[in-house]
Design an enzyme around this catalytic site. Structure first.
Site, PDB file in Angstrom:
ATOM      1  N   GLY A   8      87.443  44.260  62.762  1.00  9.09           N
ATOM      2  CA  GLY A   8      87.050  43.105  61.946  1.00  9.09           C
ATOM      3  C   GLY A   8      86.281  43.495  60.873  1.00  9.09           C
ATOM      4  O   GLY A   8      86.563  42.978  59.718  1.00  9.09           O
ATOM      5  N   GLU A  48      75.586  44.759  69.020  1.00 10.91           N
ATOM      6  CA  GLU A  48      76.658  43.754  69.039  1.00 10.91           C
ATOM      7  C   GLU A  48      76.526  42.525  69.824  1.00 10.91           C
ATOM      8  O   GLU A  48      76.863  41.377  69.197  1.00 10.91           O
ATOM      9  CB  GLU A  48      77.755  44.651  69.404  1.00 10.91           C
ATOM     10  CG  GLU A  48      78.128  45.876  68.939  1.00 10.91           C
ATOM     11  CD  GLU A  48      78.435  45.666  67.569  1.00 10.91           C
ATOM     12  OE1 GLU A  48      78.749  44.486  67.133  1.00 10.91           O
ATOM     13  OE2 GLU A  48      78.717  46.766  66.730  1.00 10.91           O
ATOM     14  N   GLU A  79      79.123  47.335  59.950  1.00 10.83           N
ATOM     15  CA  GLU A  79      78.086  46.926  59.285  1.00 10.83           C
ATOM     16  C   GLU A  79      77.379  47.996  58.532  1.00 10.83           C
ATOM     17  O   GLU A  79      76.024  48.233  58.575  1.00 10.83           O
ATOM     18  CB  GLU A  79      77.075  46.519  60.516  1.00 10.83           C
ATOM     19  CG  GLU A  79      76.541  47.646  61.334  1.00 10.83           C
ATOM     20  CD  GLU A  79      77.605  47.528  62.740  1.00 10.83           C
ATOM     21  OE1 GLU A  79      77.093  48.112  63.699  1.00 10.83           O
ATOM     22  OE2 GLU A  79      78.473  47.371  62.494  1.00 10.83           O
ATOM     23  N   ASN A  80      77.918  48.850  57.845  1.00  9.52           N
ATOM     24  CA  ASN A  80      77.228  49.975  57.212  1.00  9.52           C
ATOM     25  C   ASN A  80      76.282  49.421  56.085  1.00  9.52           C
ATOM     26  O   ASN A  80      76.314  48.193  55.723  1.00  9.52           O
ATOM     27  CB  ASN A  80      78.395  50.699  55.961  1.00  9.52           C
ATOM     28  CG  ASN A  80      79.842  50.875  56.776  1.00  9.52           C
ATOM     29  OD1 ASN A  80      79.867  51.700  57.795  1.00  9.52           O
ATOM     30  ND2 ASN A  80      80.752  50.257  56.150  1.00  9.52           N
ATOM     31  N   HIS A 137      78.220  37.870  61.271  1.00  9.74           N
ATOM     32  CA  HIS A 137      77.725  38.962  62.500  1.00  9.74           C
ATOM     33  C   HIS A 137      77.540  40.261  61.711  1.00  9.74           C
ATOM     34  O   HIS A 137      76.334  40.602  61.988  1.00  9.74           O
ATOM     35  CB  HIS A 137      79.101  39.189  63.013  1.00  9.74           C
ATOM     36  CG  HIS A 137      78.920  40.119  64.080  1.00  9.74           C
ATOM     37  ND1 HIS A 137      79.119  40.182  65.500  1.00  9.74           N
ATOM     38  CD2 HIS A 137      79.001  41.455  64.026  1.00  9.74           C
ATOM     39  CE1 HIS A 137      79.161  41.255  66.103  1.00  9.74           C
ATOM     40  NE2 HIS A 137      79.084  42.222  65.383  1.00  9.74           N
ATOM     41  N   GLU A 138      78.164  40.609  60.512  1.00 13.34           N
ATOM     42  CA  GLU A 138      77.966  41.903  60.033  1.00 13.34           C
ATOM     43  C   GLU A 138      76.479  41.922  59.032  1.00 13.34           C
ATOM     44  O   GLU A 138      75.723  42.770  59.183  1.00 13.34           O
ATOM     45  CB  GLU A 138      78.757  42.314  58.965  1.00 13.34           C
ATOM     46  CG  GLU A 138      80.111  42.390  59.605  1.00 13.34           C
ATOM     47  CD  GLU A 138      80.348  43.567  60.945  1.00 13.34           C
ATOM     48  OE1 GLU A 138      79.582  44.297  60.949  1.00 13.34           O
ATOM     49  OE2 GLU A 138      81.150  43.002  61.890  1.00 13.34           O
ATOM     50  N   GLU A 196      81.944  54.643  62.854  1.00 20.30           N
ATOM     51  CA  GLU A 196      81.451  54.264  64.059  1.00 20.30           C
ATOM     52  C   GLU A 196      82.586  54.852  65.011  1.00 20.30           C
ATOM     53  O   GLU A 196      83.555  54.035  65.153  1.00 20.30           O
ATOM     54  CB  GLU A 196      80.923  52.876  64.182  1.00 20.30           C
ATOM     55  CG  GLU A 196      80.266  52.667  65.513  1.00 20.30           C
ATOM     56  CD  GLU A 196      79.769  50.956  65.703  1.00 20.30           C
ATOM     57  OE1 GLU A 196      78.572  50.947  65.910  1.00 20.30           O
ATOM     58  OE2 GLU A 196      80.618  50.230  65.261  1.00 20.30           O
TER      59      GLU A 196
END
Length: 850
Positions: A268, A325, A271-272, A302-303, A129
């Site tokens: 951090g 996001e 998210e693959n 979050h991910e 990304e």
């Protein structure tokens, strides 16, 4: 170094109009990864196209060896330029085959190669990304040309390989192992992932909403495996899976869920699809504050949220990055607070993320949450406090505005309707309008498509008996962004009870326009503290009536509710940043309140705010006076903290970073030697490095001591901390050596630039030396860094090497001169420099407030 072309939105639209449904077969030959810095990439892409159309595919290679389109070999020299292979006269159905030699990366972008200093083992991980999948394989690298992927990875024997699908087969020979992965679902290129190395592996599983068993994998380097909190990582992951299923009953769409700890990581986490990469910063080798454990949990959750928001349903173009996001940040905080032991996650959000958002939204580069993105460089600088934290705060306001039930029903419907495809902002709004019955066109325009922050101020009148005769809320906006917005808020009335300050009454109301009358308050006793935006339901700055402000200053330590205290404290800090409250007074107030407040996340953030206020918001003369006093105050706070507490450890670290006098240096050395002790603080690796850093910045230890410390801790953490300590050595010759390496040595890694920058601009650095020796050198290198280094390295240099601690008009003038002389520079680069100027302009204004 070859740099890829900067894909524009117009080009992406044109390509998406003529290219459809690519199917990728990828073979990555990583067999020589232990010895070489290049690898072979072979890709076969089958895709449909508009017959006769011309287009291109992206590939950023060390060398392109062969290109075959529909059976015809193309002349590589003719068709390959600027990271693009031109494709002409396409058929309805096409087969493209590309062979390339690609470079491993040292910058955390593309396919990063890391050599473990502990044992010499090599580890590889990808990070794509925004625009970096093209550095590993040929692809249509934009989010709305989704494809399916079949991958084969060849590694040295004894390695593990990971990608987005499960391993379908694993075939070993004498020297290599070939991993073949199952075909993926439809997904965008930036979410593909490839990791390889001799990882240590832990396994678990959970039952999905649809009854399927989902295997969970956790991976880390062998040399750090013993430090991984395996049980907590799996526990948090499972808790989040369960709670997401309650909020929106859309089953997890993939066949497994892996999390891989990665060294030298820029973000951090990422998210693959089904293969999340996470920074090794979240592997704690020594005792670490609860604040960091909480931050790790929020990141993990979050991910996981992204598996639905961004992965299952993907933005069409990067202007809707916030759909990824902001949602993930909002959901992560919500779920962490509701489903894990970190139930004060919204306190952390208010104390940290929201401060980040407010800062970002008041820079000259402020942009709408749903921002206009013209090209890839635009979006790369938009991973910021607006896209993440402001968007999450506004989503919290949206929940209050439409109602929780309507909100989650709309999310469920949105995910089901657009699964495996792309969506835009209006698609989400349509679902929200349907479930809530509200017209969100005006709301969306004011909240998502305009920038800037509003400010609330109470208008309060009372009679001679102290009862309220009028309460109103005045809403204002920055003249540069004069948008007044609708807000759903709580107004909190706080008074004293048994020596505590508690909420005694709440009014929930809608705010709209410049003045909103609050008739429900009429006749009530005037409270000790009146708090607008109680419970932090909206994104705004808050001011106080004079009486409330006096009582907040007097009673902040007696406020019982952690979130209320965070809101009040954060509002005071915003007043400091806005030049309405003296920084020195805030520093002293905060240090006093910290004597009684020990919640880990509060301590962590207030140490940062005190340090920033000291370094930037007081004059250089006053800073020199205050620095030893603040360092001593942190030491005293550590001494008086509860033995073994988070606070004791954090205050000790703060003292190490700010120690400046001879006596403080002697104490720091005594702590390091063990001749002086804090009863609950064990002097272990992390603390040793922080103390060495403090002593190096004071000129009390040098290269030999730091190198010896690294020999005793020959690890990735030890290496990066040695960079920081070496860069903090205060003599000009040492600083020049570090500066030259950061600015001119293209072989250094992303981690070197990041940690050397931290040391170079240590809190007690000689600002006069920075100005005389390095200020002009810093500005002279900006353009070259941007043109000849990767985006991550250039951004780190521009932000982290900026000599902000000079904090005088000469620095502001130097920024303005550079901007005037470089008007033709890329917009993203100009933005970064303007943000530095914004910070210095604010610093100078705040230094005048006494």
């Amino acid at each position: 170094m070859i740099k890829a072309g900067n894909l524009t939105r117009k080009e992406a639209r044109e390509r998406a109009d003529v290219i459809w449904e690519p199917k990728y077969e990828i073979v990555l030959d990583l067999a020589d990864a232990k010895e070489k810095w290049q690898f072979n990439s072979h890709v076969v892409v089958e895709f449909d196209a508009e017959e006769g159309a011309n287009s291109f595919i992206d590939i950023l290679a060390h060398k392109l060896t062969e290109v075959t389109l529909n059976g015809e070999k193309l002349d590589v020299d003719k068709v390959y330029k600027h990271g693009r292979v031109q494709l002409e006269d396409l058929l309805v159905r096409n087969v493209l085959e590309i062979d390339a030699v690609c470079d491993y990366s040292k910058t955390g972008e593309g396919l990063h190669r890391f050599v473990d200093p502990s044992d010499g083992e090599v580890y590889l991980y990808s990070h794509f990304e925004v625009p970096d999948a093209k550095k590993v394989y040929a692809c249509f690298d934009q989010p709305d040309i989704k494809g399916v992927f079949t991958t084969k990875i060849i590694t040295p024997k004894g390695w593990t390989a990971l990608s987005n699908g499960k391993i379908e087969s694993e075939t070993a020979s004498d020297s290599v192992t070939e991993f073949k992965f199952e075909k993926t679902c439809i997904m965008p290129t930036y979410l593909t992932a490839f990791c390889a190395g001799p990882y240590t592996i832990w396994n678990d599983e959970l039952t999905n909403l649809d009854g399927r068993k989902i295997p969970l994998g956790l991976y880390a380097r062998k040399s750090v495996a013993k430090y991984v909190d395996v049980d907590e990582m799996f526990e948090v992951t499972k808790e989040a899976f369960d709670y997401y299923g309650q909020l929106f009953p859309v089953p997890y769409p993939y066949t497994k869920y892996d999390q891989i700890f990665c060294p030298e990581y820029n973000a951090g986490a990422m998210e693959n699809v089904a293969c999340v990469t996470i920074t090794e910063t979240y592997i704690f080798r020594t005792r670490t504050s609860t604040a960091w454990h909480e931050r790790r949990a929020i990141t993990v959750i979050h991910e996981l949220a992204h598996m639905w928001f961004g992965d299952l349903v993907t933005m069409k173009w990067w202007n809707d990055l916030w759909l990824n996001e902001s949602f993930a940040e909002f959901m992560a905080t919500t779920v962490t607070a509701a489903a894990t032991k970190y139930r004060y996650a919204w306190v952390a959000f208010s104390a940290h993320e929201k401060i980040w958002a407010l800062r970002q939204d008041q820079l000259s580069s402020s942009h709408p949450i749903s921002a206009e993105i013209n090209n890839l460089e635009d979006v790369m600088v938009n991973f910021d406090g607006i896209t993440y934290a402001k968007g999450a705060s506004v989503l919290r306001q949206l929940v209050a505005y439409v109602g929780e039930k309507a909100f989650y029903q709309a999310i469920t419907d949105y995910l089901n309707k657009y699964r495996y495809s792309n969506a835009v902002l209006q698609d989400l709004l349509t679902e929200l309008e349907r479930t809530s019955g509200r017209d969100l066109k005006t709301w969306s325009k004011l909240w998502l498509q305009t920038q800037g922050v509003n400010t609330f101020e109470p208008i309060i009148e009372t009679n001679d008996k102290g009862r309220i005769t009028r309460l109103a809320v005045r809403q204002t906006a920055d003249p540069a962004h004069p948008h007044l917005r609708p807000h759903r808020i709580n107004i909190g009335f706080y008074d004293e009870e048994d020596e505590r300050i508690i909420n005694i009454h709440t009014i929930q109301t809608d705010i709209n326009g410049e003045i909103t009358e609050i008739p429900e308050a009429t006749g009530r006793p005037r409270p000790r503290i009146l708090l607008l935006n109680d419970q932090d339901l909206t994104f705004t700055k808050v001011r106080f009536d004079e009486q409330s402000l006096e009582n907040i200053i007097a009673d902040l330590d007696r406020v019982q509710d952690p979130l209320t205290q965070a809101i009040l404290w954060g509002a005071l800090y915003e007043m400091v940043r806005d030049g309405l409250f003296p920084a020195e007074r805030y520093i002293r107030l905060t240090l006093d309140v910290l004597k009684t407040k020990t919640r880990s996340i509060v301590v962590r953030n207030k140490i940062v705010e005190v340090t920033d206020s000291l370094l930037y918001y007081v004059t250089p003369t006053k800073r020199a006076e205050l620095l030893p006093e603040v360092a001593e105050a942190f030491w005293n706070l550590a001494v008086n903290a509860k033995t073994g507490s988070d606070a004791e450890l954090q205050f000790c670290l703060a003292f190490a970073n700010l120690a400046v006098t001879e006596s403080q240096a002697v104490r720091l050395q005594a702590l390091l030697d063990g001749t002086e002790k804090l009863p609950g603080v064990k002097i272990e690796k992390g603390l040793i490095w922080n103390m060495l850093y403090g002593l190096a910045a004071l000129g009390k230890v040098g290269v030999s001591e730091i190198e010896k410390a690294y020999e005793n801790d020959k690890t990735a953490d030890g290496l990066k901390m040695s960079y920081r300590a070496l860069a903090s050595i205060p003599d000009v010759a040492s600083k020049q050596e570090i500066f030259d390496k950061v600015a001119h040595d293209k072989s250094v890694s992303n981690v070197y630039v990041r940690f050397a920058s931290l040391g170079f601009n240590a809190p007690i650095v000689d600002a006069e030396m920075l100005e005389k020796v390095f200020m002009s050198q810093y500005f002279d290198c900006i353009r070259d860094m941007w043109q000849n280094r990767s985006f991550q390295i250039a951004e780190d240099y521009i932000k982290s090497m900026y000599p902000r601690q000079i904090a005088n008009q000469n620095l502001a003038n130097a920024c303005e001169k550079w901007l005037a002389n470089n008007k033709d520079a890329d917009a993203a680069l100009l933005r970064l420099v303007r943000e530095n100027l914004d910070d210095t302009t604010r610093d100078l204004r705040n230094q005048k407030v006494t």
